[in-house]
Design a protein around this motif. Structure first.
Motif, mmCIF file in Angstrom:
data_model
loop_
_atom_site.group_PDB
_atom_site.id
_atom_site.type_symbol
_atom_site.label_atom_id
_atom_site.label_comp_id
_atom_site.label_asym_id
_atom_site.label_seq_id
_atom_site.Cartn_x
_atom_site.Cartn_y
_atom_site.Cartn_z
ATOM 1 N N ALA A 184 0.762 -1.034 -0.150
ATOM 2 C CA ALA A 184 0.146 0.254 -0.036
ATOM 3 C C ALA A 184 0.719 1.328 -0.084
ATOM 4 O O ALA A 184 0.274 2.688 -0.430
ATOM 5 N N SER A 185 1.936 1.095 0.694
ATOM 6 C CA SER A 185 2.761 2.721 0.498
ATOM 7 C C SER A 185 3.658 2.335 -0.682
ATOM 8 O O SER A 185 3.961 4.082 -1.156
ATOM 9 N N ALA A 186 4.263 1.253 -1.001
ATOM 10 C CA ALA A 186 4.584 1.585 -2.914
ATOM 11 C C ALA A 186 3.436 1.871 -3.544
ATOM 12 O O ALA A 186 4.055 3.079 -4.416
ATOM 13 N N LEU A 187 2.303 1.911 -3.970
ATOM 14 C CA LEU A 187 1.264 2.515 -4.501
ATOM 15 C C LEU A 187 0.690 3.776 -3.853
ATOM 16 O O LEU A 187 0.473 4.538 -4.983
ATOM 17 N N GLU A 188 1.294 4.212 -2.717
ATOM 18 C CA GLU A 188 0.322 5.645 -2.464
ATOM 19 C C GLU A 188 2.411 6.722 -3.416
ATOM 20 O O GLU A 188 1.669 7.722 -3.573
ATOM 21 N N ALA A 189 3.328 5.999 -3.272
ATOM 22 C CA ALA A 189 4.412 6.773 -3.499
ATOM 23 C C ALA A 189 4.463 6.821 -5.192
ATOM 24 O O ALA A 189 4.517 7.776 -5.849
ATOM 25 N N THR A 190 3.292 5.682 -6.049
ATOM 26 C CA THR A 190 3.218 6.079 -7.617
ATOM 27 C C THR A 190 2.546 6.640 -7.594
ATOM 28 O O THR A 190 2.769 6.987 -8.211
ATOM 29 N N HIS A 191 1.119 6.601 -6.908
ATOM 30 C CA HIS A 191 0.169 7.564 -6.860
ATOM 31 C C HIS A 191 0.713 9.047 -6.931
ATOM 32 O O HIS A 191 0.158 10.176 -7.724
ATOM 33 N N ALA A 192 1.540 9.503 -5.869
ATOM 34 C CA ALA A 192 1.739 10.540 -5.260
ATOM 35 C C ALA A 192 2.902 11.064 -6.638
ATOM 36 O O ALA A 192 3.391 12.677 -6.707
ATOM 37 N N ALA A 193 3.699 10.231 -7.540
ATOM 38 C CA ALA A 193 4.386 10.652 -8.537
ATOM 39 C C ALA A 193 3.562 10.678 -10.060
ATOM 40 O O ALA A 193 3.840 11.638 -10.552
ATOM 41 N N GLY A 194 2.346 10.722 -9.801
ATOM 42 C CA GLY A 194 0.644 10.841 -10.698
ATOM 43 C C GLY A 194 0.837 9.797 -12.005
ATOM 44 O O GLY A 194 0.570 10.127 -12.688
ATOM 45 N N GLY A 195 1.002 8.558 -11.095
ATOM 46 C CA GLY A 195 0.869 7.560 -11.845
ATOM 47 C C GLY A 195 0.313 6.418 -11.056
ATOM 48 O O GLY A 195 -0.414 6.711 -9.902
ATOM 49 N N PHE A 217 5.417 -2.183 -14.112
ATOM 50 C CA PHE A 217 4.708 -0.882 -14.695
ATOM 51 C C PHE A 217 4.687 -1.023 -15.649
ATOM 52 O O PHE A 217 4.664 -0.198 -16.040
ATOM 53 N N GLY A 218 5.077 -2.281 -16.653
ATOM 54 C CA GLY A 218 4.853 -2.102 -18.186
ATOM 55 C C GLY A 218 2.938 -1.596 -17.650
ATOM 56 O O GLY A 218 3.155 -0.672 -19.198
ATOM 57 N N SER A 219 2.156 -1.852 -17.405
ATOM 58 C CA SER A 219 0.768 -2.121 -17.776
ATOM 59 C C SER A 219 0.133 -0.400 -17.040
ATOM 60 O O SER A 219 -0.621 0.165 -17.370
ATOM 61 N N GLY A 220 1.686 0.872 -16.404
ATOM 62 C CA GLY A 220 0.541 1.974 -15.450
ATOM 63 C C GLY A 220 0.913 2.958 -16.790
ATOM 64 O O GLY A 220 1.000 2.948 -17.448
ATOM 65 N N HIS A 221 0.491 3.970 -15.561
ATOM 66 C CA HIS A 221 0.388 4.908 -16.411
ATOM 67 C C HIS A 221 0.318 6.139 -15.700
ATOM 68 O O HIS A 221 0.185 6.015 -14.113
ATOM 69 N N TYR A 222 0.438 7.417 -16.369
ATOM 70 C CA TYR A 222 1.443 8.534 -15.164
ATOM 71 C C TYR A 222 0.135 9.956 -16.083
ATOM 72 O O TYR A 222 0.084 9.810 -17.267
ATOM 73 N N VAL A 223 -0.099 11.263 -15.100
ATOM 74 C CA VAL A 223 -0.303 11.916 -15.764
ATOM 75 C C VAL A 223 -0.050 12.721 -17.110
ATOM 76 O O VAL A 223 1.323 12.588 -16.955
ATOM 77 N N GLY A 224 -0.503 13.003 -18.407
ATOM 78 C CA GLY A 224 0.453 13.153 -19.584
ATOM 79 C C GLY A 224 0.645 12.345 -20.654
ATOM 80 O O GLY A 224 1.269 13.124 -21.864
ATOM 81 N N ALA A 225 1.096 11.406 -19.750
ATOM 82 C CA ALA A 225 1.007 9.979 -21.061
ATOM 83 C C ALA A 225 0.174 9.783 -22.035
ATOM 84 O O ALA A 225 -1.081 9.607 -21.506
ATOM 85 N N ALA A 226 0.486 9.711 -23.092
ATOM 86 C CA ALA A 226 -0.586 9.377 -24.303
ATOM 87 C C ALA A 226 -1.421 8.224 -23.780
ATOM 88 O O ALA A 226 -0.726 6.785 -23.779
#
Length: 476
Positions: free
Chosen positions: A127-138, A162-171
């Motif tokens: 959960a902490s790892a997810l929190e860091a991911t979300h805080a980074a906009g992903g 993280f190959g399925s991941g996404h972040y704010v601004g990514a196409a």
């Protein structure tokens, strides 16, 4: 293959990729292959070298950007990324990440027989790892037990793939209705969006932090009970639609009486139908840590009884576990199919197979389980056998696999109307494919075979004059 061309899925030891020299392959999927590699100068620790199978694959650029933003002890560190240009001219992206020697969370649960307190601590780290991911906009978009590694030396957990991941601004790279992901871990709101899309929406559903939390809940439920949440079986068989009002998911402690009340309550919270009631990853990390500290002695009871562990370890002919205890031997064929690279087949087989078929197929042999190393990971497969933690088998695998986004080089393409030249071929993302008379467990992605709608398909190629130089290599 012509001179100067190497198959990125079968790189021989010693191949130079950027600053890295390949030692051995450890896994592969539709989009990439993972190799254990070292610095060409020989002065660094091994890395997990992930090489794109398709030239110019934009997923690697996106994954590198997301990993570079996340700083957390439970997320593998990005060491390097770049493009590898072959002598023949093709350019393939690659990533080099911190090498983790360990086993998947699923295999750790089977071998370690953790207590509720240990699981609470593991979930708190995730959960902490997810929190860091979300805080980074992903967002991760594919949280599950096969995308979690437990390091052999200290049992530190790592959220991978993280190959399925996404972040704010990514196409966006995936067409509607869904982005990459594993169907049984998708949230109710994701399923409802596909069944009842808004007229204004022309894009795929965009998972957010609440979707990652729900997937973590499914992961936790599986770890504690050995089953998927029973409420998920109430989805409409035809449309994968959560019925509203949704039936309550049976609490983990009702399925496994060895699960402590604190763990059961928090897992049930993560599986709430309404996303706002699941809690944020930060809130959950704090609650899980607090529960691990304050839970009573019942939290130190192993979640799997010794006699059940022994019977499950005996093989397919072992007697079933006692009532209300997790049945760790209940493997279904979609587990093997998923290892061969298809989230679509995995979800369809899970949701549409009748109970009688599940029972008949539940007892996959030990060799079949070993083949995928316990890493179903939307197509990930680390080809190492599971075993006691002291043997430290490697289960590193970080390949997000979905259907190929475009035709592979040389493949027959669809015409302007999206049709293939033969009625025996089906169009998938601009390429033409033919159904093969091959079992799912033999649907080898190393030959560019894919699993689509519960069957194995291979790419078709335009007719060519017979070769006079001997048999050709398998299609790639």
């Amino acid at each position: 293959m012509g001179p100067g061309h190497l198959n990125p899925a079968r790189l021989p030891p010693g191949t130079r990729i950027g600053r890295w020299r390949v030692l051995e392959r450890r896994g592969w999927g539709t989009y990439g292959a993972v190799y254990r590699a070292i610095h060409a100068a020989g002065h660094s620790a091994p890395v997990a070298l992930k090489v794109a199978l398709h030239p110019g694959d934009e997923r690697f650029t996106r994954e590198a950007e997301l990993l570079s933003r996340v700083r957390h002890r439970s997320v593998p560190r990005l060491v390097d990324h770049g493009n590898w240009q072959q002598a023949a001219g093709a350019t393939h992206p690659y990533l080099a990440m911190e090498w983790i020697e360990g086993v998947s969370l699923s295999e750790w649960g089977r071998v370690r027989r953790p207590t509720s307190r240990q699981v609470l601590n593991v979930l708190a780290s995730l959960a902490s790892a997810l929190e860091a991911t979300h805080a980074a906009g992903g967002v991760h978009r594919d949280v599950k037990e096969y995308n979690v590694l437990v390091r052999a030396t200290d049992e530190q957990v790592f959220l991978i793939d993280f190959g399925s991941g996404h972040y704010v601004g990514a196409a966006p790279l995936t067409p509607p209705p869904f982005p990459p992901g594993t169907p049984p871990y998708r949230s109710p709101e994701a399923w409802r969006s596909a069944r009842h899309p808004t007229r204004e929406s022309t894009s795929a559903y965009a998972p957010g932090p609440a979707d990652d939390v729900f997937a973590l809940g499914v992961t936790a439920y599986r770890l504690v009970t050995g089953e998927y949440p029973l409420g998920m079986a109430q989805m409409d068989d035809a449309f994968h639609d959560w019925k509203l009002p949704s039936p309550a998911v049976q609490p983990p402690c009702a399925v496994n009486v060895r699960c402590c009340a604190e763990l059961s309550e928090l897992v049930s919270q993560m599986l709430a139908v309404q996303p706002e009631t699941r809690g944020s990853p930060q809130e959950l990390a704090e609650a899980l840590t607090r529960a691990a500290t304050q839970a009573g002695p019942e939290a130190d009871l192993p979640l799997v009884a010794q006699e059940d562990f022994q019977s499950s370890d005996a093989g397919a002919d072992a007697s079933p576990a006692v009532a209300q205890a997790p049945q760790w031997t209940r493997w279904s064929w979609f587990t093997v199919a998923g290892a061969m690279g298809s989230a679509l087949a995995l979800g369809a087989m899970w949701m549409l197979r009748a109970d009688s078929e599940e029972t008949e197929q539940a007892h996959a042999t030990r060799s079949e389980v070993v083949k995928d190393g316990g890493t179903v990971a939307v197509g990930d497969s680390a080809l190492t056998a599971p075993g006691p933690l002291r043997r430290a088998p490697s289960a590193w695998s970080t390949i997000a696999v979905d259907l190929p986004p475009r035709p592979i080089p040389g493949q027959t393409r669809t015409d302007a109307s999206g049709r293939c030249p033969s009625k025996t071929q089906i169009p998938i993302n601009g390429g033409c494919w033919v159904k093969l008379d091959v079992g799912l467990k033999d649907c080898d992605p190393d030959w560019n075979y894919i699993i689509y709608k519960g069957a194995c398909y291979g790419p078709t190629f335009p007719s060519a004059r017979p070769s006079t130089s001997g048999p050709s290599e398998p299609p790639f």
